[in-house]
Design an enzyme around this catalytic site. Structure first.
Site, PDB file in Angstrom:
ATOM      1  N   HIS A  88      64.579  27.870  58.308  1.00 29.71           N
ATOM      2  CA  HIS A  88      63.346  27.237  58.885  1.00 29.71           C
ATOM      3  C   HIS A  88      62.145  27.848  58.400  1.00 29.71           C
ATOM      4  CE1 HIS A  88      63.617  30.697  61.887  1.00 29.71           C
ATOM      5  NE2 HIS A  88      62.264  30.844  62.001  1.00 29.71           N
ATOM      6  N   ASP A 224      71.118  30.032  58.825  1.00 35.46           N
ATOM      7  CA  ASP A 224      69.734  29.689  58.940  1.00 35.46           C
ATOM      8  C   ASP A 224      69.131  30.474  57.614  1.00 35.46           C
ATOM      9  OD1 ASP A 224      66.938  29.288  59.236  1.00 35.46           O
ATOM     10  OD2 ASP A 224      67.043  29.773  61.541  1.00 35.46           O
ATOM     11  N   SER A 661      61.324  35.931  61.497  1.00 29.66           N
ATOM     12  CA  SER A 661      62.084  35.209  60.751  1.00 29.66           C
ATOM     13  C   SER A 661      62.548  35.555  59.597  1.00 29.66           C
ATOM     14  CB  SER A 661      61.627  33.652  61.061  1.00 29.66           C
ATOM     15  OG  SER A 661      61.799  33.336  62.268  1.00 29.66           O
TER      16      SER A 661
HETATM   17  N1  ARG Z   1      63.364  29.805  67.290  1.00 31.53           N
HETATM   18  C1  ARG Z   1      63.372  29.978  65.913  1.00 31.53           C
HETATM   19  C2  ARG Z   1      62.023  30.902  65.836  1.00 31.53           C
HETATM   20  O1  ARG Z   1      61.023  30.536  66.470  1.00 31.53           O
HETATM   21  C3  ARG Z   1      63.140  28.883  65.071  1.00 31.53           C
HETATM   22  C4  ARG Z   1      64.482  28.033  64.833  1.00 31.53           C
HETATM   23  C5  ARG Z   1      64.342  27.040  63.862  1.00 31.53           C
HETATM   24  N2  ARG Z   1      65.389  26.150  64.367  1.00 31.53           N
HETATM   25  C6  ARG Z   1      65.121  24.957  65.010  1.00 31.53           C
HETATM   26  N3  ARG Z   1      66.219  24.198  65.314  1.00 31.53           N
HETATM   27  N4  ARG Z   1      64.046  24.530  65.263  1.00 31.53           N
HETATM   28  O2  ARG Z   1      62.233  31.549  64.952  1.00 31.53           O
END
Ligand code: ARG
Length: 726
Positions: A88, A224, A661
């Site tokens: 992501h 991811d 991330s």
């Molecule tokens: N929740 C994650 C974050 O803010 C992002 C994940 C991205 N994946 C998704 N399905 N939108 O770091």
């Protein structure tokens, strides 16, 4: 976790610090000061010295962990500059290189040799070279009896001076940031690399497996991750993209520990968290989640629905809007979770109880009373006084600027407009054709970029929907002027108005704007509906933005004092500053949790969960047939658990937030065991208050990453570059 764009408000306050010393899992510590935690870390199992984590002179962990693209974290996992981050995080660059013929988002991509690696034009990574405490110098000229604006001016001057000194004669980037709400200042020296190439990515249904449904949730089965490579000039220094560039040789890279994990193992994360607000008063928190979050949730929800309608019906739009949609959907769910978390965990009440203890401490001493007696009441009064203005500002920020066309006219249209403007009355002037040409050419040059992720009918529907919501929800006296025209001329029919704007404005399509810029004319641009719309908003935008700034600065001083007082109250406690996009270290262990009464969540997931969730043809839960085949045959190669299952994701009780991330999860010796990518639903209030029993980091197991590279990507040559340890 990825950053949350645009949320000005949330980025305002700073820092944590309640009760006694925070438990080891809480805290985002500055790497330079990690020595103060090292004993605690070693008691948990760490085998490194502080010098091996952060050193200015010798290669240390910090040299392997650059910030990625301004909003994420990445780490070097080979001597040849191979860079690991989340899928992501790479998403926007992967989408940017994708077309309907070469759809890397959908199909994945693996460079089989270095020539095939794909340069990503707007991708940069940034290393921390060193940091310094410059508090004394920044505050040297500041006195207690100064006004806030005098103080700010002194600070700004000192910062400029320091910045010039530190950057003189170097290509480094120097940045000075405040910590603990302006009580401390640190200087950061960065080195930025700009030739970054895409090396590999799994298909989206692996990299984003579970989609928005599983996002922010455990148990998770998402691969991811994506892989890039840093390129440098022949001298190993940053260089603009060139085929002559060579793979970057890092001062340090992370060995990969494929020996597996177990509950209680030491785990440490280094990365670039963006923003936390761990010192808000209970009342402030309550107002944020009860009154402000619902605005985001409503408006983002409407926008996402419009986008989705178009994306589901057009494969090209699905690619071009993919990144924007994912990022807004992510934020949308974040705010929902945060509000629920605050409510369920009684975060505001707990905070209020702590404030009562604070007040007792203040009351116990006359000097304290004089200095800090009014701090919390002042903050809370300001919070109350700001509510209506903040509400309107949020609506304006999110709804009125939702259509791309408005951003385009504001940012790109007005320079051309101004160049063409002959003025009136005593402001009459001679228009300079050379100036007009230059402004038009500047915009022509970036036209492709401006319209890259844009589709007029979609944008039009976003305008019609969100402007109508604004119209209904905000009192008339706060409407921008242009809304009067919409009311009288279009009888409040926002669809009809949007239709008119998009069918006639030169800004509505790239082609029209291009034709206009080749022959710019005042008559055309001054009568353009998008320009008229934007001009008709300026007054309101200025006023509301002014209100917003006023309320923000009103609480700057009381919050600074408050945080100062908290530190004074607990002199033996180690405090860590709120996240602010500077490098941090957090440590804890691999750990499970119990999300609810009688429910237990294990700390690791396996391939079995992918098979259980797998739904053919589903947008979120489909996976490549080849992956199913591998999982069913249990063809896991070297990457299986001792019981024969394939590890996928795992939990640690570390303290991370958006910006982290892609961060490496490190073992006791500094080897990488996973890549952090999310937080869990039951503790979404974590950016405000860290819940030790429930807050977890969700990581993809490095063995699943290697499995996907080798077995699904057939890119084992990348693994050969790495240093595997057990
Ligand atoms: N929740 C994650 C974050 O803010 C992002 C994940 C991205 N994946 C998704 N399905 N939108 O770091």
């Amino acid at each position: 976790m990825k950053h949350l764009k645009l949320f000005l408000l949330v980025a305002v306050l700073t820092t944590k610090g309640w009760a006694s010393t925070p438990p080891p899992d809480e805290g985002m510590w500055l790497p330079m000061l990690i020595g103060q935690n090292i004993e605690e870390m070693r008691a948990l199992g760490l085998k490194l010295t502080a010098e091996q984590i952060y050193s200015v002179n010798n290669g240390s962990l910090k040299d392997a962990i650059p910030q990625f693209s301004g909003y994420c974290t990445s780490e070097i996992i080979s001597p040849d500059g191979l860079l690991l981050t989340n899928h992501h995080c790479g998403y926007q660059h992967i989408a940017g290189r994708s077309t309907t013929e070469h759809n890397y988002l959908r199909d994945g991509f693996w460079a089989m040799n270095r020539q095939q690696e794909i340069h990503c034009p707007d991708l940069k990574v940034k290393f921390l070279v060193r940091m310094d405490d410059v508090t004394k110098r920044v505050l040297a000229e500041v006195a207690d009896d100064m006004t806030e604006s005098e103080r700010t001016a002194k600070i700004r001057a000192a910062i400029n001076q320091l910045q010039d000194e530190a950057s003189e004669g170097t290509d480094y980037i120097v940045e000075i940031k405040d910590f603990f709400n302006g009580s401390e200042y640190y200087l950061f020296v960065y080195e930025e690399y700009t030739d970054i190439r895409l090396v590999g990515t799994p298909p989206e249904n692996v990299g984003k497996f579970g989609g928005d449904t599983d996002n922010w949730m455990w148990p998770r089965h998402t691969g991811d991750f994506s892989i890039f490579r840093i390129y440098a000039g022949k001298d190993n220094k940053p260089a603009a993209y060139s085929t002559d560039n060579v793979p970057f040789k890092p001062k340090h890279f992370l060995p990969v520990n494929v020996g597996g994990i177990k509950s209680g193992d030491y785990a440490m994360i280094m990365g670039w968290p963006g923003s936390t607000n761990r010192y808000m008063t209970g009342h402030d928190i309550q107002q944020q989640v009860d009154k402000i979050n619902p605005i985001y949730i409503k408006l983002f929800g409407q926008k996402l629905e419009v986008m989705k309608g178009y994306m589901d019906n057009d494969p090209a739009l699905k690619i071009s809007y993919a990144s924007k949609y994912a990022s807004e959907a992510n934020s949308w769910k974040y705010f929902i979770g945060q509000s629920q978390g605050v409510q369920k965990l009684h975060v505001a009440d707990e905070r209020k109880a702590e404030e009562a203890r604070f007040s007792q401490w203040v009351q116990a001493d006359a000097t304290r009373q004089a200095k800090y007696g009014d701090v919390i009441p002042t903050i809370n009064q300001n919070v109350d006084a700001s509510l209506e203005d903040m509400r309107v500002f949020m609506y304006m920020n999110v709804a009125l600027f939702a259509p791309q066309i408005v951003l385009t006219t504001f940012q790109k249209g007005f320079p051309v407009y101004n160049a063409l403007d002959p003025g009136t009355g005593k402001n009459k002037r001679k228009v300079d054709p050379a100036e007009v040409r230059a402004a038009a050419d500047a915009l022509l040059a970036e036209l492709d970029e401006v319209y890259e992720h844009y589709h007029a009918p979609l944008d039009r529907d976003v305008m019609a929907t969100l402007y109508e919501t604004f119209y209904r929800d905000i009192p008339k006296e706060r409407h921008p002027e242009i809304f009067k025209t919409i009311e009288t001329k279009y009888k409040g029919d926002f669809k009809a108005y949007a239709n008119y704007v998009y069918s006639t404005s030169i800004f509505a399509t790239k082609e029209r704007l291009k034709a206009f810029l080749q022959k710019p004319s005042w008559a055309l641009i001054s009568n353009d509906p998008a320009i008229i719309l934007s001009k008709g908003m300026i007054g309101a935008v200025r006023a509301e933005y002014g209100n917003y700034l006023k309320h923000n600065s009103a609480n700057e001083v009381p919050y600074r004092k408050y945080v100062q007082a908290l530190r004074e109250m607990q002199p033996n406690k180690k405090f860590y500053p709120d996240a602010n996009l500077t490098m941090r270290v957090t440590y804890g262990t691999v750990k499970n949790y119990d999300p609810a009464d009688a429910v237990h969540y294990d700390f690791a997931t396996t391939h079995q969960g992918i098979l259980e969730k797998f739904k053919p043809e589903d947008l979120e839960f489909d996976v490549p047939a080849r992956l199913i085949e591998l999982l069913e045959k249990k063809d896991f190669g070297r990457w299986a658990n001792p019981d024969g299952s394939l590890p996928v994701c795992f939990l640690t009780d570390t303290d991370i937030t958006g910006g982290n991330s892609g961060s490496p999860v490190l073992d006791a010796s500094g080897n990488i065991i996973g890549c952090a990518f999310d937080g869990n639903w039951e503790a979404m209030s974590g950016d405000l208050v860290f819940d030790t029993t429930r807050k977890r980091t969700i990581n993809v197991d490095i063995r699943y990453v290697l499995f996907i590279i080798e077995k699904l990507g057939n890119a084992g040559h990348l693994i050969d570059e790495m240093k595997l340890v057990r």
